[in-house]
Design a protein around this motif. Structure first.
Motif, PDB file in Angstrom:
ATOM      1  N   VAL A 146       0.888  -1.174   0.000  1.00 50.88           N
ATOM      2  CA  VAL A 146       0.000   0.000   0.000  1.00 50.88           C
ATOM      3  C   VAL A 146       0.916   1.211   0.000  1.00 50.88           C
ATOM      4  O   VAL A 146       1.721   1.398   0.915  1.00 50.88           O
ATOM      5  CB  VAL A 146      -0.919   0.016   1.243  1.00 50.88           C
ATOM      6  CG1 VAL A 146      -1.768   1.279   1.241  1.00 50.88           C
ATOM      7  CG2 VAL A 146      -1.787  -1.241   1.281  1.00 50.88           C
ATOM      8  N   TRP A 147       0.805   2.023  -1.054  1.00 51.78           N
ATOM      9  CA  TRP A 147       1.702   3.172  -1.172  1.00 51.78           C
ATOM     10  C   TRP A 147       0.934   4.353  -1.743  1.00 51.78           C
ATOM     11  O   TRP A 147      -0.128   4.218  -2.330  1.00 51.78           O
ATOM     12  CB  TRP A 147       2.900   2.827  -2.066  1.00 51.78           C
ATOM     13  CG  TRP A 147       2.518   2.329  -3.426  1.00 51.78           C
ATOM     14  CD1 TRP A 147       2.132   1.077  -3.776  1.00 51.78           C
ATOM     15  CD2 TRP A 147       2.461   3.107  -4.622  1.00 51.78           C
ATOM     16  NE1 TRP A 147       1.831   1.018  -5.114  1.00 51.78           N
ATOM     17  CE2 TRP A 147       2.040   2.244  -5.663  1.00 51.78           C
ATOM     18  CE3 TRP A 147       2.707   4.443  -4.926  1.00 51.78           C
ATOM     19  CZ2 TRP A 147       1.876   2.674  -6.968  1.00 51.78           C
ATOM     20  CZ3 TRP A 147       2.557   4.881  -6.234  1.00 51.78           C
ATOM     21  CH2 TRP A 147       2.150   3.995  -7.234  1.00 51.78           C
ATOM     22  N   GLY A 152       7.917  -3.941   6.489  1.00 46.44           N
ATOM     23  CA  GLY A 152       6.463  -3.905   6.530  1.00 46.44           C
ATOM     24  C   GLY A 152       5.865  -2.582   6.932  1.00 46.44           C
ATOM     25  O   GLY A 152       4.729  -2.271   6.588  1.00 46.44           O
ATOM     26  N   SER A 153       6.623  -1.746   7.647  1.00 46.22           N
ATOM     27  CA  SER A 153       6.070  -0.467   8.107  1.00 46.22           C
ATOM     28  C   SER A 153       6.441   0.645   7.149  1.00 46.22           C
ATOM     29  O   SER A 153       7.247   0.466   6.232  1.00 46.22           O
ATOM     30  CB  SER A 153       6.610  -0.139   9.508  1.00 46.22           C
ATOM     31  OG  SER A 153       8.005   0.080   9.441  1.00 46.22           O
ATOM     32  N   PRO A 201      11.670   9.713  -2.668  1.00 42.25           N
ATOM     33  CA  PRO A 201      11.127  11.044  -2.969  1.00 42.25           C
ATOM     34  C   PRO A 201       9.907  10.988  -3.888  1.00 42.25           C
ATOM     35  O   PRO A 201       9.186  11.973  -4.027  1.00 42.25           O
ATOM     36  CB  PRO A 201      12.296  11.746  -3.661  1.00 42.25           C
ATOM     37  CG  PRO A 201      13.146  10.650  -4.204  1.00 42.25           C
ATOM     38  CD  PRO A 201      13.005   9.508  -3.250  1.00 42.25           C
ATOM     39  N   HIS A 202       9.636   9.831  -4.512  1.00 39.75           N
ATOM     40  CA  HIS A 202       8.554   9.738  -5.488  1.00 39.75           C
ATOM     41  C   HIS A 202       7.281   9.121  -4.921  1.00 39.75           C
ATOM     42  O   HIS A 202       6.220   9.226  -5.537  1.00 39.75           O
ATOM     43  CB  HIS A 202       9.009   8.921  -6.701  1.00 39.75           C
ATOM     44  CG  HIS A 202      10.264   9.455  -7.317  1.00 39.75           C
ATOM     45  ND1 HIS A 202      10.321  10.662  -7.964  1.00 39.75           N
ATOM     46  CD2 HIS A 202      11.529   8.947  -7.362  1.00 39.75           C
ATOM     47  CE1 HIS A 202      11.561  10.882  -8.399  1.00 39.75           C
ATOM     48  NE2 HIS A 202      12.306   9.852  -8.037  1.00 39.75           N
ATOM     49  N   TYR A 203       7.378   8.444  -3.774  1.00 36.77           N
ATOM     50  CA  TYR A 203       6.191   7.827  -3.202  1.00 36.77           C
ATOM     51  C   TYR A 203       6.410   7.631  -1.708  1.00 36.77           C
ATOM     52  O   TYR A 203       7.535   7.712  -1.202  1.00 36.77           O
ATOM     53  CB  TYR A 203       5.889   6.476  -3.872  1.00 36.77           C
ATOM     54  CG  TYR A 203       6.985   5.459  -3.699  1.00 36.77           C
ATOM     55  CD1 TYR A 203       7.025   4.606  -2.587  1.00 36.77           C
ATOM     56  CD2 TYR A 203       7.997   5.356  -4.646  1.00 36.77           C
ATOM     57  CE1 TYR A 203       8.034   3.689  -2.430  1.00 36.77           C
ATOM     58  CE2 TYR A 203       9.014   4.440  -4.490  1.00 36.77           C
ATOM     59  CZ  TYR A 203       9.032   3.599  -3.387  1.00 36.77           C
ATOM     60  OH  TYR A 203      10.029   2.696  -3.221  1.00 36.77           O
ATOM     61  N   ARG A 204       5.307   7.363  -1.016  1.00 35.43           N
ATOM     62  CA  ARG A 204       5.394   7.030   0.406  1.00 35.43           C
ATOM     63  C   ARG A 204       4.760   5.671   0.613  1.00 35.43           C
ATOM     64  O   ARG A 204       3.601   5.450   0.275  1.00 35.43           O
ATOM     65  CB  ARG A 204       4.665   8.080   1.250  1.00 35.43           C
ATOM     66  CG  ARG A 204       4.814   7.835   2.757  1.00 35.43           C
ATOM     67  CD  ARG A 204       4.364   9.060   3.532  1.00 35.43           C
ATOM     68  NE  ARG A 204       2.924   9.253   3.463  1.00 35.43           N
ATOM     69  CZ  ARG A 204       2.057   8.684   4.313  1.00 35.43           C
ATOM     70  NH1 ARG A 204       2.488   7.899   5.271  1.00 35.43           N
ATOM     71  NH2 ARG A 204       0.772   8.916   4.193  1.00 35.43           N
ATOM     72  N   LEU A 205       5.569   4.758   1.137  1.00 37.05           N
ATOM     73  CA  LEU A 205       5.077   3.412   1.393  1.00 37.05           C
ATOM     74  C   LEU A 205       4.303   3.413   2.706  1.00 37.05           C
ATOM     75  O   LEU A 205       4.820   3.797   3.751  1.00 37.05           O
ATOM     76  CB  LEU A 205       6.261   2.419   1.471  1.00 37.05           C
ATOM     77  CG  LEU A 205       5.889   0.961   1.687  1.00 37.05           C
ATOM     78  CD1 LEU A 205       5.140   0.420   0.486  1.00 37.05           C
ATOM     79  CD2 LEU A 205       7.126   0.139   1.968  1.00 37.05           C
ATOM     80  N   ILE A 206       3.078   2.984   2.660  1.00 36.26           N
ATOM     81  CA  ILE A 206       2.247   2.945   3.862  1.00 36.26           C
ATOM     82  C   ILE A 206       2.388   1.602   4.566  1.00 36.26           C
ATOM     83  O   ILE A 206       2.571   1.545   5.778  1.00 36.26           O
ATOM     84  CB  ILE A 206       0.775   3.236   3.499  1.00 36.26           C
ATOM     85  CG1 ILE A 206       0.677   4.657   2.913  1.00 36.26           C
ATOM     86  CG2 ILE A 206      -0.133   3.087   4.721  1.00 36.26           C
ATOM     87  CD1 ILE A 206      -0.688   5.007   2.376  1.00 36.26           C
ATOM     88  N   SER A 207       2.313   0.522   3.820  1.00 37.67           N
ATOM     89  CA  SER A 207       2.488  -0.799   4.429  1.00 37.67           C
ATOM     90  C   SER A 207       2.910  -1.802   3.366  1.00 37.67           C
ATOM     91  O   SER A 207       2.683  -1.597   2.165  1.00 37.67           O
ATOM     92  CB  SER A 207       1.193  -1.278   5.102  1.00 37.67           C
ATOM     93  OG  SER A 207       0.200  -1.518   4.124  1.00 37.67           O
ATOM     94  N   ALA A 208       3.539  -2.878   3.833  1.00 33.76           N
ATOM     95  CA  ALA A 208       3.950  -3.969   2.942  1.00 33.76           C
ATOM     96  C   ALA A 208       3.841  -5.277   3.709  1.00 33.76           C
ATOM     97  O   ALA A 208       4.219  -5.354   4.881  1.00 33.76           O
ATOM     98  CB  ALA A 208       5.384  -3.757   2.447  1.00 33.76           C
ATOM     99  N   LYS A 209       3.322  -6.280   3.052  1.00 34.57           N
ATOM    100  CA  LYS A 209       3.198  -7.601   3.684  1.00 34.57           C
ATOM    101  C   LYS A 209       3.804  -8.645   2.763  1.00 34.57           C
ATOM    102  O   LYS A 209       3.467  -8.688   1.578  1.00 34.57           O
ATOM    103  CB  LYS A 209       1.739  -7.924   3.971  1.00 34.57           C
ATOM    104  CG  LYS A 209       1.564  -9.228   4.716  1.00 34.57           C
ATOM    105  CD  LYS A 209       0.119  -9.472   5.075  1.00 34.57           C
ATOM    106  CE  LYS A 209      -0.029 -10.780   5.844  1.00 34.57           C
ATOM    107  NZ  LYS A 209      -1.429 -11.063   6.177  1.00 34.57           N
ATOM    108  N   PHE A 210       4.694  -9.483   3.330  1.00 35.54           N
ATOM    109  CA  PHE A 210       5.411 -10.476   2.545  1.00 35.54           C
ATOM    110  C   PHE A 210       4.968 -11.879   2.946  1.00 35.54           C
ATOM    111  O   PHE A 210       4.753 -12.167   4.120  1.00 35.54           O
ATOM    112  CB  PHE A 210       6.918 -10.357   2.767  1.00 35.54           C
ATOM    113  CG  PHE A 210       7.506  -9.079   2.254  1.00 35.54           C
ATOM    114  CD1 PHE A 210       8.087  -9.026   1.001  1.00 35.54           C
ATOM    115  CD2 PHE A 210       7.477  -7.930   3.020  1.00 35.54           C
ATOM    116  CE1 PHE A 210       8.626  -7.849   0.520  1.00 35.54           C
ATOM    117  CE2 PHE A 210       8.015  -6.746   2.544  1.00 35.54           C
ATOM    118  CZ  PHE A 210       8.596  -6.706   1.290  1.00 35.54           C
TER     119      PHE A 210
END
Length: 199
Positions: A10-11, A57-58, A65-74
């Motif tokens: 989620v980004w 994950g956080s 600088p081009h996006y902000r990662l909100i969450s990641a699940k592997f």
């Protein structure tokens, strides 16, 4: 060890949106995941999965600088063939560990070899079997301490010659001179040396 990785991201793009941003997000996460898992053992898939989720994950796990990662699940998964290969690798590693243990803990101590044999069989070994076991253990120990290093040096001398026949001749001459020097060094003072002169 080949494995399958599934990750859900989620980004949010930055104010200045660039082309192919989704592909860049995926590429950045793949590179980061490769770096995180590079030092992990292949037989601990759940540990690798937990590590990836904890590190990446956080929203603090990946910045750009081009996006902000909100969450990641592997989620990681091994194929059936990889599971089979991993089981064989574990069995091989365990066998090597056991052989190394036997070498250092048993065969360096003849009494432990006898005890191991007694433990494995219901009948007590007779005196001849005990003597054979101790003789075998001492032979293994002496070979590791003396003959193996000698043969390594012997082969190193022979490796200096390209012709196989010359190589064998060089090793034979070296062995012959070594034996003669050893006999001369250990001969009692009242006995004649190999060249016929009295010591």
């Amino acid at each position: 060890m080949p494995f399958e990785a599934t990750f859900t991201l989620v980004w949010r793009p930055a104010l200045r949106r660039r082309a192919n941003l989704a592909e860049q997000v995926r590429s950045d996460l793949r590179a980061a995941a490769t770096e995180v898992t590079a030092g992990l053992l292949p037989d601990d898939l759940l540990g690798a999965e937990d590590t990836l989720n904890a590190v990446l994950g956080s929203s603090d796990g990946q910045r750009s600088p081009h996006y902000r990662l909100i969450s990641a699940k592997f989620a990681l998964r091994l194929s059936p063939s990889a599971v089979e290969n991993l089981a064989v690798r574990r069995a091989d590693a365990e066998r090597i560990r056991r052989l190394e243990f036997l070498k250092t803990a048993l065969y360096d101590h003849p009494d432990l070899v006898v005890l191991d044999r007694i433990e494995r069989t219901s009948a007590l070994p007779d005196n001849a079997q005990v003597a054979d076991l101790q003789r075998l253990s001492r032979a293994i120990r002496s070979c590791n301490a003396w003959w193996y290093p000698l043969l390594e040096q012997w082969e190193a001398v022979g490796a200096g010659f390209k012709d196989l026949e010359t190589r064998h001749e060089a090793m034979r001459v070296l062995l012959q001179h070594s034996v003669e020097a050893l006999k001369a060094a250990t001969a009692p003072s009242d006995r004649a040396a190999p060249d016929g002169r009295a010591e």
